[in-house]
Design an enzyme around this catalytic site. Structure first.
Site, PDB file in Angstrom:
ATOM      1  N   ASP A   1       0.816  -1.212   0.000  1.00  0.00           N
ATOM      2  CA  ASP A   1       0.000   0.000   0.000  1.00  0.00           C
ATOM      3  C   ASP A   1       0.854   1.267   0.000  1.00  0.00           C
ATOM      4  OD1 ASP A   1      -2.303  -1.449  -0.122  1.00  0.00           O
ATOM      5  OD2 ASP A   1      -2.877  -1.163   1.974  1.00  0.00           O
ATOM      6  N   GLY A   2       2.042   1.209   0.613  1.00  0.00           N
ATOM      7  CA  GLY A   2       2.922   2.371   0.610  1.00  0.00           C
ATOM      8  C   GLY A   2       3.364   2.747  -0.792  1.00  0.00           C
TER       9      GLY A   2
ATOM     10  N   ASP B   1      -1.798  15.518  21.192  1.00  0.00           N
ATOM     11  CA  ASP B   1      -0.554  15.213  20.479  1.00  0.00           C
ATOM     12  C   ASP B   1      -0.671  15.511  18.991  1.00  0.00           C
ATOM     13  OD1 ASP B   1       0.612  14.415  22.810  1.00  0.00           O
ATOM     14  OD2 ASP B   1       0.594  12.264  22.377  1.00  0.00           O
TER      15      ASP B   1
ATOM     16  N   ALA C   1      -5.755   6.760  11.331  1.00  0.00           N
ATOM     17  CA  ALA C   1      -6.979   7.187  12.002  1.00  0.00           C
ATOM     18  C   ALA C   1      -7.619   6.046  12.777  1.00  0.00           C
ATOM     19  CB  ALA C   1      -7.970   7.749  10.975  1.00  0.00           C
ATOM     20  N   LEU C   2      -7.553   4.855  12.232  1.00  0.00           N
ATOM     21  CA  LEU C   2      -8.134   3.692  12.915  1.00  0.00           C
ATOM     22  C   LEU C   2      -7.385   3.382  14.205  1.00  0.00           C
ATOM     23  CD1 LEU C   2     -10.183   1.360  12.896  1.00  0.00           C
ATOM     24  CD2 LEU C   2      -8.520   0.035  11.563  1.00  0.00           C
TER      25      LEU C   2
ATOM     26  N   ALA D   1      -4.488  11.377  21.147  1.00  0.00           N
ATOM     27  CA  ALA D   1      -4.279  11.511  22.589  1.00  0.00           C
ATOM     28  C   ALA D   1      -4.707  12.885  23.105  1.00  0.00           C
ATOM     29  CB  ALA D   1      -2.813  11.241  22.945  1.00  0.00           C
TER      30      ALA D   1
END
Length: 302
Positions: free
Chosen positions: A78-79, A182, A196-197, A217
């Site tokens: 995927d990268g 953060d 995000a997950l 956080a």
């Protein structure tokens, strides 16, 4: 959307760098394509890192691929797909992902048995899926100093070793909140299965028109993820925070300063993935998130 026919003449190959044993797989794809009458092009970084390159294969940069190629086959993970997708998004070149390791969210064709799958896709039997991107502009003293594209997410983060960052967030000209945290993840539906997950955000189906904001956080537990309309203009201002940075798909822009603003909107560009017939987003989720695994056999149907 499912297509019943398509016309492909020139195909680009984009291959993950420094992958052991990749030359044999690339060679088989090149041979398969040339025997099928397709013109094959290597992306320039791919050509630079392959030990042996057929003399009959041309080399092009992203702009050349965008101008001359009808599709791009991406061999990697995927990268690798993220990197080339950002570059090719302005050119509307459809992407076909072949995974070199484990199943990917975007590179979903396994290496074993890839040639029959490619034959069907190039013959017009595929499922086409469009994905939205985000565009972010960094403004300092009223001037735009950087523009970036993101397939997954734009991340504003505090500096390493620094305290919490304080961010002001406005949406469509309306003040939403000041947040101490953060950082903040601004994600596409595609990116909802990425950073995000892991930060507690929701999964968004790729066909949804939404942008998700996920605090990293947060100091206040009342700062929760929120999904905004994809038409939103989101402005994030650095109120306090040393060495804060903004990342586009984890490609870092240099440190931000207090009062810098990051303006984020849906990009006018999109990317198109070509999946095999029968591909299902839900199958991918089950495989990647292990929804098909049951502890001690519980939950299995007899």
């Amino acid at each position: 959307m499912t297509a019943t026919h398509a016309v492909f003449h020139t195909i680009a190959l984009v291959v993950r760098q420094n992958t052991d044993g990749i030359a044999e797989s690339v060679g088989s794809v090149v041979e398969f394509l040339q025997q099928g009458g397709y013109t094959v092009v290597f992306e320039e970084q791919t050509a630079a890192h392959l030990e042996l390159m057929p003399a009959s294969v041309r080399v092009m940069n992203a702009a050349g691929i965008g101008a001359h190629c009808d599709a791009a086959i991406v061999m990697g993970g995927d990268g690798t797909m993220l990197g080339i997708a950002r570059q090719l998004a302005p050119f509307n070149v459809p992407l076909i992902g072949i995974n070199q390791g484990r199943l990917g969210f975007m590179t979903d064709i396994p290496l074993e048995g890839m040639l029959p799958v490619l034959a069907k896709i190039l013959a017009g039997s595929y499922k086409a899926e469009r994905r939205t991107l985000l565009e972010g502009r960094v403004r300092r003293n009223g001037d735009t100093i950087h523009v970036g594209l993101a397939v997954n997410d734009v991340v504003v983060a505090r500096g390493a070793g620094a305290g919490m960052a304080e961010l002001r967030v406005d949406v469509d000209g309306h003040f939403m909140y000041n947040q101490r945290s953060d950082g903040l993840i601004i994600s596409t539906p595609t990116g909802s299965t990425a950073y995000a997950l892991s930060a507690g955000g929701p999964l968004l189906h790729p066909s949804l028109g939404g942008i998700v904001l996920v605090p990293i956080a947060p100091h206040a537990l009342s700062n929760r993820p929120i999904v905004l309309p994809e038409s939103s203009e989101i402005v994030i201002e650095i109120v306090r925070g040393r060495d804060a940075s903004v990342n586009f798909d984890m490609q870092t822009f240099a440190s931000l300063q207090a009062q810098d603003q990051i303006v984020i909107q849906r990009s006018p560009h999109a990317i198109t993935f070509l999946h095999p017939e029968g591909w299902s987003y839900y199958n991918t989720l089950r495989e990647k998130l292990h929804w098909n695994e049951y502890p001690s056999g519980e939950g299995k149907l007899n």
